[in-house]
Design a protein around this motif. Sequence first.
Motif, mmCIF file in Angstrom:
data_model
loop_
_atom_site.group_PDB
_atom_site.id
_atom_site.type_symbol
_atom_site.label_atom_id
_atom_site.label_comp_id
_atom_site.label_asym_id
_atom_site.label_seq_id
_atom_site.Cartn_x
_atom_site.Cartn_y
_atom_site.Cartn_z
ATOM 1 N N HIS A 151 0.833 -1.201 0.000
ATOM 2 C CA HIS A 151 0.000 0.000 0.000
ATOM 3 C C HIS A 151 0.868 1.251 0.000
ATOM 4 C CE1 HIS A 151 0.973 -0.871 4.195
ATOM 5 N NE2 HIS A 151 0.731 0.397 4.470
ATOM 6 N N LEU A 152 0.223 2.404 -0.070
ATOM 7 C CA LEU A 152 0.916 3.679 -0.219
ATOM 8 C C LEU A 152 0.998 4.452 1.083
ATOM 9 C CD1 LEU A 152 -0.799 4.917 -3.495
ATOM 10 C CD2 LEU A 152 1.558 4.104 -3.303
ATOM 11 N N ARG A 153 2.010 5.300 1.182
ATOM 12 C CA ARG A 153 2.036 6.294 2.238
ATOM 13 C C ARG A 153 0.939 7.325 2.003
ATOM 14 N NH1 ARG A 153 7.549 4.958 2.033
ATOM 15 N NH2 ARG A 153 8.324 4.375 4.095
ATOM 16 N N SER A 154 0.535 7.983 3.065
ATOM 17 C CA SER A 154 -0.515 9.007 3.043
ATOM 18 C C SER A 154 -1.879 8.422 2.722
ATOM 19 C CB SER A 154 -0.187 10.125 2.033
ATOM 20 O OG SER A 154 1.078 10.664 2.285
ATOM 21 N N ALA A 155 -2.054 7.120 2.945
ATOM 22 C CA ALA A 155 -3.317 6.464 2.610
ATOM 23 C C ALA A 155 -4.260 6.444 3.800
ATOM 24 C CB ALA A 155 -3.051 5.027 2.147
ATOM 25 N N PHE A 156 -5.562 6.516 3.499
ATOM 26 C CA PHE A 156 -6.592 6.278 4.498
ATOM 27 C C PHE A 156 -7.572 5.260 3.918
ATOM 28 C CE2 PHE A 156 -10.625 6.673 6.590
ATOM 29 C CZ PHE A 156 -10.300 6.832 7.920
ATOM 30 N N HIS A 157 -7.651 4.083 4.576
ATOM 31 C CA HIS A 157 -8.557 3.031 4.098
ATOM 32 C C HIS A 157 -9.542 2.590 5.159
ATOM 33 C CE1 HIS A 157 -6.478 2.572 0.276
ATOM 34 N NE2 HIS A 157 -5.323 2.524 0.924
ATOM 35 N N GLY A 158 -9.518 3.221 6.341
ATOM 36 C CA GLY A 158 -10.500 2.877 7.352
ATOM 37 C C GLY A 158 -9.886 2.670 8.719
ATOM 38 N N ARG A 159 -10.752 2.267 9.662
ATOM 39 C CA ARG A 159 -10.367 2.143 11.060
ATOM 40 C C ARG A 159 -10.574 0.743 11.608
ATOM 41 N NH1 ARG A 159 -10.680 7.355 13.654
ATOM 42 N NH2 ARG A 159 -11.408 9.004 12.281
ATOM 43 N N GLY A 160 -10.727 -0.248 10.741
ATOM 44 C CA GLY A 160 -10.966 -1.614 11.189
ATOM 45 C C GLY A 160 -9.687 -2.361 11.492
ATOM 46 N N GLY A 161 -9.831 -3.650 11.800
ATOM 47 C CA GLY A 161 -8.683 -4.458 12.203
ATOM 48 C C GLY A 161 -7.607 -4.550 11.144
ATOM 49 N N TYR A 162 -7.995 -4.848 9.912
ATOM 50 C CA TYR A 162 -7.022 -4.881 8.821
ATOM 51 C C TYR A 162 -6.710 -3.476 8.320
ATOM 52 C CZ TYR A 162 -7.564 -9.972 8.188
ATOM 53 O OH TYR A 162 -7.565 -11.331 8.363
ATOM 54 N N LEU B 58 -6.535 -0.572 9.683
ATOM 55 C CA LEU B 58 -5.589 0.230 10.454
ATOM 56 C C LEU B 58 -4.161 0.058 9.942
ATOM 57 C CD1 LEU B 58 -6.784 -0.215 14.149
ATOM 58 C CD2 LEU B 58 -6.698 1.926 12.861
ATOM 59 N N SER B 59 -3.865 -1.120 9.415
ATOM 60 C CA SER B 59 -2.506 -1.406 8.960
ATOM 61 C C SER B 59 -2.177 -0.760 7.624
ATOM 62 C CB SER B 59 -2.302 -2.924 8.858
ATOM 63 O OG SER B 59 -2.442 -3.528 10.129
ATOM 64 N N VAL B 60 -3.197 -0.291 6.919
ATOM 65 C CA VAL B 60 -2.960 0.372 5.634
ATOM 66 C C VAL B 60 -3.394 1.840 5.677
ATOM 67 C CG1 VAL B 60 -3.006 -1.704 4.211
ATOM 68 C CG2 VAL B 60 -5.165 -0.587 4.799
ATOM 69 N N THR B 61 -3.726 2.329 6.865
ATOM 70 C CA THR B 61 -4.056 3.734 7.076
ATOM 71 C C THR B 61 -2.876 4.394 7.783
ATOM 72 O OG1 THR B 61 -6.456 3.514 7.117
ATOM 73 C CG2 THR B 61 -5.519 5.288 8.430
ATOM 74 N N ASN B 62 -2.389 5.497 7.231
ATOM 75 C CA ASN B 62 -1.206 6.131 7.819
ATOM 76 C C ASN B 62 -1.221 7.634 7.586
ATOM 77 O OD1 ASN B 62 0.792 6.325 5.152
ATOM 78 N ND2 ASN B 62 -0.486 4.489 5.139
ATOM 79 N N THR B 63 -2.356 8.250 7.914
ATOM 80 C CA THR B 63 -2.470 9.705 7.809
ATOM 81 C C THR B 63 -2.227 10.310 9.191
ATOM 82 O OG1 THR B 63 -4.866 9.407 7.990
ATOM 83 C CG2 THR B 63 -3.963 9.719 5.790
ATOM 84 N N ASP B 64 -3.278 10.702 9.863
ATOM 85 C CA ASP B 64 -3.161 11.266 11.203
ATOM 86 C C ASP B 64 -2.833 10.150 12.197
ATOM 87 O OD1 ASP B 64 -3.470 12.491 13.645
ATOM 88 O OD2 ASP B 64 -5.449 13.322 13.224
ATOM 89 N N PRO B 65 -1.684 10.230 12.915
ATOM 90 C CA PRO B 65 -1.327 9.174 13.870
ATOM 91 C C PRO B 65 -2.370 8.945 14.956
ATOM 92 C CG PRO B 65 0.564 10.594 13.438
ATOM 93 C CD PRO B 65 -0.622 11.257 12.804
ATOM 94 N N VAL B 66 -3.206 9.954 15.244
ATOM 95 C CA VAL B 66 -4.256 9.775 16.246
ATOM 96 C C VAL B 66 -5.157 8.602 15.883
ATOM 97 C CG1 VAL B 66 -6.354 10.831 17.196
ATOM 98 C CG2 VAL B 66 -4.242 12.157 17.040
ATOM 99 N N LYS B 67 -5.304 8.334 14.604
ATOM 100 C CA LYS B 67 -6.212 7.278 14.158
ATOM 101 C C LYS B 67 -5.625 5.879 14.310
ATOM 102 C CE LYS B 67 -8.679 10.236 10.913
ATOM 103 N NZ LYS B 67 -8.036 11.502 11.241
ATOM 104 N N THR B 68 -4.307 5.776 14.462
ATOM 105 C CA THR B 68 -3.682 4.449 14.491
ATOM 106 C C THR B 68 -2.784 4.207 15.694
ATOM 107 O OG1 THR B 68 -1.900 5.299 13.074
ATOM 108 C CG2 THR B 68 -3.741 4.208 11.974
ATOM 109 N N ALA B 69 -2.317 5.249 16.358
ATOM 110 C CA ALA B 69 -1.357 5.086 17.454
ATOM 111 C C ALA B 69 -1.922 4.206 18.563
ATOM 112 C CB ALA B 69 -0.984 6.456 18.026
#
Length: 501
Positions: free
Chosen positions: A165-176, A178-189
Amino acid sequence: MAVGHIQIGTSTGTRGQLGPTDVIPVLSRHVLVDGYDVVCDLEASSGSTVVDARTGTSYLDLYSFFASAPLGVSPPALMRDPDFLAELARVAVNKPANPDMASVAYAEFVETFTRVLGDPQLPHLFFVEGGSAAVENALKCAFDWKSRHNEAHGRPAELGRRVLHLRSAFHGRGGYTLSVTNTDPVKTARFPIFDWPRIDCPAMTFPCVGAALDAVVAAERRALAQAEDAFARHPHDIACFLAEPIQGEGGDNHLRGEFLRAMAALCERHDALFIVDEVQTGVGATGSAWAHTQLGLRPDIVVFGKKVQLGGLMAGRRVDEVPDNVFRVPGRISSTWGGGLVDMVRSRRMLEIMESERLFDRAATLGADLLAALTDVAERHPRLLRNARGRGLLCAVDVADSTLRDEAVRRLREDERVLLLPAGEQALRFRPALTIGADELERGVAALDRVATSLGRARIRPVETGAPSPGPDSRAPLPAPSPAAQDSSAPSSSTQQKGQR
């Protein structure tokens, strides 16, 4: 309840017990109320106008519930159709389990969806509630496919568990996702995530000609080399490549079709599926049913949500190379409600309107005018605005820095009564309804012009710190963004909207 970032109420209260002024206090006792300070009057609001039930203040809506309201708020075409409202009420009495209990309403939705949005090469449909869940199931489809493909070719079936997957991607907040979402760290930290391979996002800078085009092509070569390296480091273990054709939350980053087609070819060589996430870009936003068709892409899976009013995916092409894929084996992917019948009935009627009124073509025409106007405003404020870009009505422009961008969002809302979204570190993104009027778009751009003028004349008030921030008149014209500016490790602005998917 809270929807996106607008608190929902009506001018008549809830069953006569609550009024508009009660909404925020009641919600605040139990939920995080961190969105717009607006109580949406669903009776008075219409199309691209949102009315605050407490004050009667009207706002120009260029946000449309994070691009999920294709016909705007309380669409007149629906509200003035008593037969449809009666149908919707009849269906709303129940919430059947669509995957197990078929109905005429379910079949009518599927028939309309395939006629307006379908692709004969992607015949398999799966419906679920929400875009993140849709991406999750697309990844499950890819994991299953890759495992079976490996086994059929004498390789370990345990392989095939990674997502490129790409940097700067947002694909959601679910279990999988989260691993491909990397925008705002608040969403994944602090949440457990998989260490899946991630490559740079070679975003275009506009106008993409000359040196800017050369820089993008060089960035694409680096990203492709990173992808090749990922396949080499994880032989037979990458199930798919996942990408948004235009990254939304990551900054409205546009990708060239040439790059995405090269990635698709790379996936085919390495037996990985090519998945396009069109949760935000799909259903007419870019001037066609899907953005990927404009880019000349032939994905194996397309994920959708938002404007469809429910989540889901279309699949085919190489997915069918494995006979026992998830669309053939019962129980491999499913959900209780399968998208929700009320949402399907509403969606069916909206799709019929989009089709009869040719709203996708209209979005392309209005979008071209919007982009021209944004480009003109950026040229008038070169020290503050740059990189105007867009496909159809999905448009954006960058502001000098995140502090100025956030101040622009605030002034647009408080001074101009315009609801506009931030994206990434510096972008302002337009997400209007497909039914928005040309005059309303002109009002929005004129408001941005006035805000840019005011920001250029005075030092803006501090947004987060006690020290004053210099106004843009003291700045040199904006440089092109560096690759580091695209890195997901950089924290997003604290005022970034949080109500995604």
